[in-house]
Scaffold this active site. Structure first.
Site, PDB file in Angstrom:
ATOM      1  N   SER A   1     -41.046 -15.014   0.239  1.00 23.40           N
ATOM      2  CA  SER A   1     -41.908 -14.064  -0.468  1.00 23.40           C
ATOM      3  C   SER A   1     -41.915 -12.659   0.109  1.00 23.40           C
ATOM      4  CB  SER A   1     -43.342 -14.603  -0.526  1.00 23.40           C
ATOM      5  OG  SER A   1     -43.829 -14.839   0.779  1.00 23.40           O
TER       6      SER A   1
ATOM      7  N   LYS B   1     -44.564  -8.658  -4.190  1.00 22.09           N
ATOM      8  CA  LYS B   1     -45.823  -8.086  -4.665  1.00 22.09           C
ATOM      9  C   LYS B   1     -45.645  -6.903  -5.612  1.00 22.09           C
ATOM     10  CE  LYS B   1     -49.343 -10.286  -2.590  1.00 22.09           C
ATOM     11  NZ  LYS B   1     -50.536 -10.802  -3.292  1.00 22.09           N
TER      12      LYS B   1
END
Length: 403
Positions: free
Chosen positions: A300, A49
């Site tokens: 992720s 992110k």
């Protein structure tokens, strides 16, 4: 507008800030294919992110920066925004769902952000952030539905194409769709033959539903321990990009995700959060066609709350047939427990607990039940033990996974 030039520019801006994460082989994940892991769980802040958040904030005007920034997040985008804002010397306010892991909340605060916990899930935090943005005239940093954020995430696609030029497919976790939009756009623009698959938690499959209904679709609720992808509704921009560039979106259960987390710990010595393991779960359980192919799975994020990690490991053990309990009906006489224990031990299982219960109204007067919990290798091992016990004349009345 999202362009390939913008993705390359994002890679240039991010170069001194982020890690170019390793792509490591993990053939044990699915022996019938060549699986590689893109280790964004080892990224700065523990998640991909930071790529999108940092690039977005780097592109703000001086006036926008002066207002300060606000964001909503399940935790990982929050840390990326907080870090990027701190680097730019501007204040940040983050709305986070109250169910987010404490570790993510505290990490966000440690980067200097002001945090407001919002009751509910990501979408509730988003609504609150919109309110505060209007009240205080802050600059909103959307976690996924923004071209600059998507371009930042797309830099992963550029890295993958350099690290594994001949890959056949990439499997990507999907929540709001920012990661897969950027990755799919970059990869399909440069290598259209490479398949791009998305994976969602079965209890939060908003992008899958949207693609099936030909438009952004909002779920009435979400239910998954993979908080990083627990999004009720994708963005209109991410939906459009996914509908154009993504080959398919599949789902995995929480049990399958837990099994993937356990496999990553044991086989690869890597810690991932639920959202970070769904791509591996899809490869492990053949949710997409990986047989005989070179496939990259994006891990992720690694920001799992340690308080639930043990629960996740136990669930993974249960799913894999490595933690099992048998209830055996037998005659209450000397030597029975010894014989059953010997059968189990001879087959290499480990007994972790034993409970002897004398029979009730529905059993023979001299009957009893033996509840025995074991650590086993896999389901084939469990079945081997059950057969040996049955062949010895004992009656197994129940089997259950334990954790």
């Amino acid at each position: 507008m999202l362009t390939l030039d913008k993705v390359y520019h994002a890679a240039y801006v991010l170069k001194p800030v982020i890690r170019k994460t390793d792509l490591i082989p993990a053939r044990q994940i699915n022996p019938e294919s060549e699986i590689y892991l893109k280790t964004e769980n080892l990224q700065v802040t523990g998640s991909f992110k930071v790529r999108g958040a940092y690039y977005k904030i780097s592109q703000l005007s001086d006036e926008e920066k002066a207002h300060g920034v606000i964001a909503c997040s399940a935790g990982n985008h929050a840390q990326g925004v907080a870090l990027a804002a701190a680097h730019s010397g501007i204040p940040s306010l983050i709305c986070i769902p109250d169910g987010a892991p404490i570790s993510k909340v505290e990490a966000t605060k440690s980067y200097g952000a002001q945090v407001e916990l919002v009751k509910g899930v990501y979408d509730d935090a988003y609504n609150r952030a919109v309110e505060l943005q209007k009240e205080r005239n802050l600059t909103f940093i959307h976690p996924f539905n923004d071209p600059d954020v998507i371009a930042g995430q797309g830099t992963i696609g550029l890295e993958l194409l350099k690290q594994l030029p001949d890959m056949d497919a990439v499997i990507v976790p999907v929540g709001g769709g920012g990661l897969i939009s950027g990755v799919a756009f970059a990869i399909k623009s440069l290598n259209p033959k490479c398949k791009v698959y998305g994976v969602q938690a079965a209890g939060a499959a908003s992008m899958k539903a949207s693609l099936e209904q030909n438009g952004p679709h909002s779920l009435t609720g979400v239910s998954t321990f993979a908080d990083g992808i627990a999004v009720k509704c994708p963005g209109d921009l991410t939906y459009e990009l996914c509908s154009k560039y993504v080959d398919d979106v599949v789902t995995v259960s929480d049990d399958e995700t837990a099994t993937a987390i356990l496999a990553l710990i044991e086989q690869q010595k890597l810690i991932t959060e639920g959202a970070g393991a769904v791509a591996v779960a899809a490869a492990m359980f053949n949710k997409v066609d990986v047989k005989g192919k070179k496939v990259a799975c994006i891990l992720s994020g690694g920001n799992i709350d340690v308080t639930i990690l043990s629960k996740v490991i136990n669930r993974g053990l249960m799913k894999a047939g490595r933690s099992t309990e048998l209830i055996i009906e037998m005659i209450d006489k000397p030597g029975q427990l010894k014989e059953v224990s010997a059968l189990i031990a001879d087959l290499g299982a480990n007994v972790v607990s034993v409970h002897h219960d004398r029979g009730g109204e529905d059993t023979d007067i001299n009957g009893c039940y033996l509840r025995i919990a074991m650590e086993t290798r896999n389901w084939a091992h469990v079945e081997q033990i059950e057969k040996a016990i049955s062949d010895a004349g004992y009656h197994i009345v129940h089997r259950q996974n334990i954790g």
